[in-house]
Design a protein around this motif. Structure first.
Motif, PDB file in Angstrom:
ATOM      1  N   THR A  17       0.831  -1.283  -0.048  1.00  0.00           N
ATOM      2  CA  THR A  17       0.024  -0.086   0.061  1.00  0.00           C
ATOM      3  C   THR A  17       0.946   1.302  -0.080  1.00  0.00           C
ATOM      4  O   THR A  17       0.288   2.358   0.373  1.00  0.00           O
ATOM      5  CB  THR A  17      -0.825  -0.069   1.332  1.00  0.00           C
ATOM      6  N   THR A  18       2.001   1.201  -0.223  1.00  0.00           N
ATOM      7  CA  THR A  18       2.821   2.304  -0.362  1.00  0.00           C
ATOM      8  C   THR A  18       2.735   2.939  -1.757  1.00  0.00           C
ATOM      9  O   THR A  18       2.273   2.468  -2.650  1.00  0.00           O
ATOM     10  CB  THR A  18       4.555   1.724  -0.425  1.00  0.00           C
ATOM     11  N   LYS A  78      -2.451   1.015  -5.065  1.00  0.00           N
ATOM     12  CA  LYS A  78      -2.849   0.742  -3.651  1.00  0.00           C
ATOM     13  C   LYS A  78      -3.877  -0.297  -3.752  1.00  0.00           C
ATOM     14  O   LYS A  78      -5.064   0.012  -4.155  1.00  0.00           O
ATOM     15  CB  LYS A  78      -3.395   2.167  -3.178  1.00  0.00           C
ATOM     16  N   SER A  80      -6.183  -2.928  -1.038  1.00  0.00           N
ATOM     17  CA  SER A  80      -6.590  -3.515   0.111  1.00  0.00           C
ATOM     18  C   SER A  80      -7.281  -4.902   0.082  1.00  0.00           C
ATOM     19  O   SER A  80      -7.651  -5.222  -0.936  1.00  0.00           O
ATOM     20  CB  SER A  80      -7.719  -2.582   0.883  1.00  0.00           C
ATOM     21  N   LYS A  82      -8.485  -6.525   2.712  1.00  0.00           N
ATOM     22  CA  LYS A  82      -9.338  -6.609   3.620  1.00  0.00           C
ATOM     23  C   LYS A  82     -10.848  -7.739   3.092  1.00  0.00           C
ATOM     24  O   LYS A  82     -11.388  -7.167   2.450  1.00  0.00           O
ATOM     25  CB  LYS A  82      -9.947  -5.478   4.326  1.00  0.00           C
ATOM     26  N   LYS A  87      -9.277  -2.859  -3.674  1.00  0.00           N
ATOM     27  CA  LYS A  87      -9.770  -1.513  -4.028  1.00  0.00           C
ATOM     28  C   LYS A  87      -9.318  -1.418  -5.495  1.00  0.00           C
ATOM     29  O   LYS A  87      -7.894  -1.416  -5.804  1.00  0.00           O
ATOM     30  CB  LYS A  87      -9.271  -0.544  -3.103  1.00  0.00           C
ATOM     31  N   ASN A 283      -0.657  -4.462   7.864  1.00  0.00           N
ATOM     32  CA  ASN A 283      -1.124  -3.070   7.473  1.00  0.00           C
ATOM     33  C   ASN A 283      -2.264  -2.588   8.463  1.00  0.00           C
ATOM     34  O   ASN A 283      -3.391  -3.419   8.148  1.00  0.00           O
ATOM     35  CB  ASN A 283      -1.504  -3.043   5.995  1.00  0.00           C
ATOM     36  N   ASP A 284      -2.128  -1.790   9.061  1.00  0.00           N
ATOM     37  CA  ASP A 284      -3.257  -1.381   9.979  1.00  0.00           C
ATOM     38  C   ASP A 284      -4.539  -0.782   9.382  1.00  0.00           C
ATOM     39  O   ASP A 284      -5.654  -0.963   9.557  1.00  0.00           O
ATOM     40  CB  ASP A 284      -2.839  -0.236  11.015  1.00  0.00           C
ATOM     41  N   GLU A 285      -4.233  -0.147   8.187  1.00  0.00           N
ATOM     42  CA  GLU A 285      -5.217   0.710   7.505  1.00  0.00           C
ATOM     43  C   GLU A 285      -6.015  -0.312   6.914  1.00  0.00           C
ATOM     44  O   GLU A 285      -7.433  -0.213   6.779  1.00  0.00           O
ATOM     45  CB  GLU A 285      -4.401   1.520   6.628  1.00  0.00           C
ATOM     46  N   THR A 286      -5.568  -1.373   5.994  1.00  0.00           N
ATOM     47  CA  THR A 286      -6.125  -2.475   5.368  1.00  0.00           C
ATOM     48  C   THR A 286      -6.588  -3.593   6.386  1.00  0.00           C
ATOM     49  O   THR A 286      -7.230  -4.457   6.001  1.00  0.00           O
ATOM     50  CB  THR A 286      -5.506  -2.916   4.344  1.00  0.00           C
ATOM     51  N   GLN A 287      -5.959  -3.783   7.444  1.00  0.00           N
ATOM     52  CA  GLN A 287      -6.053  -4.996   8.404  1.00  0.00           C
ATOM     53  C   GLN A 287      -5.863  -6.398   7.707  1.00  0.00           C
ATOM     54  O   GLN A 287      -6.551  -7.146   7.609  1.00  0.00           O
ATOM     55  CB  GLN A 287      -7.583  -4.931   8.848  1.00  0.00           C
TER      56      GLN A 287
END
Length: 356
Positions: A17-18, A78, A80, A82, A87, A283-287
């Motif tokens: 996700t960088t 980018k 995700s 999850k 995305k 990755n906390d954002e995408t869990q």
């Protein structure tokens, strides 16, 4: 275990996700110093003889169809993973195919190490059609280019006590006795350790100088973690080392106590190289757990992985990942050959490890 659990707990490996080349998916403490990246990767895999001569480390013009690993990577997408969702970026990015690679002699090509500085990009498809294909699907390996050149086919043997996959250079002939038989993948009873052989003879049928005895091309060990096989997998890949001429050192065990797995287990690492899968980062954002596949992988799967050498985690020896329900990309670099990489990929499909 429910599919939901597997997808949520172990959606290992989508594009990182960088958003810039400055950031990386690996832990900064494990990054090699910039100057080390210029070191000739061949030195990581050499186990005998003199170091590779300087002329071997000079930049060569890649053969037709080769793709230099020094090319600028595609713009990072980018993603995700999850709950297994991806995305979509505003502009749809096409997965870059490999240019044409000329395969004059298929049997020779699939056993030869990838040329240095070249990433051989392939595609694996899984065919589940037919009465028992759900249990015994056939896997096909093609070059990922416009010609879609066929390389290998593999299928699990029926009535075998352990998982045993035949590998053939003919998409229609997957018989053990056929002339197209090129190798096999065999697991232990637990289904956690695998050995890859070429098409040589069993040691019981050795000739006087053992020259006809099968070589062990690779071994794969899957380790459980605190989440069992539901979390990110931990893989160890053991391969023969390379000599000063960048050729594979033959490993011809005379018995079961002399194979790659036993050598590795006993830490007898002469002419043996140990590789590992690159640990994905949470990755906390995408869990979710993520890895950077530079656009070559688009779907979350516990099967997605990258294989690296501990001394240079930025040099991807092999990567494998899902792009559709029954389609995967498989890219490999020196010192692997197509048979080694395909067999390692096949091991990740095995039933005792399966958790999608």
């Amino acid at each position: 275990i429910s599919t939901q659990c597997c997808v949520t707990m172990s959606p290992v490996s989508l594009t990182a996700t960088t958003s810039s080349d400055e950031e990386d998916d690996s832990d900064s403490s494990t990054k090699p110093i910039r100057s080390e990246k210029k070191k000739n990767p061949a030195s990581l895999f050499q186990t005998g003889g003199d170091p590779p001569k300087e002329k071997k480390s000079k930049k060569k013009v890649p053969p037709k169809g080769a793709e230099s690993e020094e090319e600028t990577p595609e713009t990072l997408q980018k993603n995700s993973n999850k709950k297994g969702k991806t995305k979509k970026s505003k502009k749809k990015e096409e997965r870059p195919p490999s240019p044409v690679i000329e395969v004059d002699n298929l049997e020779e090509f699939v056993l030869q190490p990838a040329p240095q500085g070249v990433t051989v990009k392939c595609r694996v498809t899984r065919d589940k059609k037919g009465m028992d294909r759900g249990l015994y699907p056939t896997y096909y390996l093609h070059l990922d280019n416009d010609k879609k050149v066929f390389l290998l086919a593999g299928r699990k043997r029926k009535k075998s006590k352990t998982s045993n996959y035949l590998i053939s250079i003919d998409p229609t002939d997957l018989s053990r006795g056929g002339e197209n038989f090129i190798g096999k993948l065999r697991s232990n009873l637990m289904g956690t350790r695998f050995t890859v052989f070429d098409n040589g003879a069993n040691p019981d049928r050795a000739n006087a100088d053992w020259s006809n005895v099968r070589q062990e091309l690779s071994a794969v060990v899957y380790e459980t973690n605190v989440l069992g096989f539901k979390g990110p997998r931990k893989m160890t890949v053991i391969i023969p080392g390379m000599n000063a001429d960048c050729e594979r050192v033959p490993i011809r065990p005379r018995n079961d106590n002399d194979g790659l797995l036993m050598r590795w287990q006993n830490r007898n690492m002469d002419n043996v190289i140990e590789l590992h899968n690159k640990a994905p980062v949470w990755n906390d954002e995408t869990q979710s757990y993520v890895l950077n596949f530079h656009g070559r992988v688009t779907h979350a799967s516990v099967k997605n992985f990258q294989i690296v050498h501990g001394s240079d985690p930025d040099y991807i020896v092999m990567q494998f990942g899902r792009v559709a329900d029954d389609a995967f990309t498989m890219d490999y670099n020196y010192p692997l050959c197509a048979v080694q990489a395909f067999a390692i990929a096949l091991s990740s499909f095995d039933g005792k490890l399966a958790c999608e």
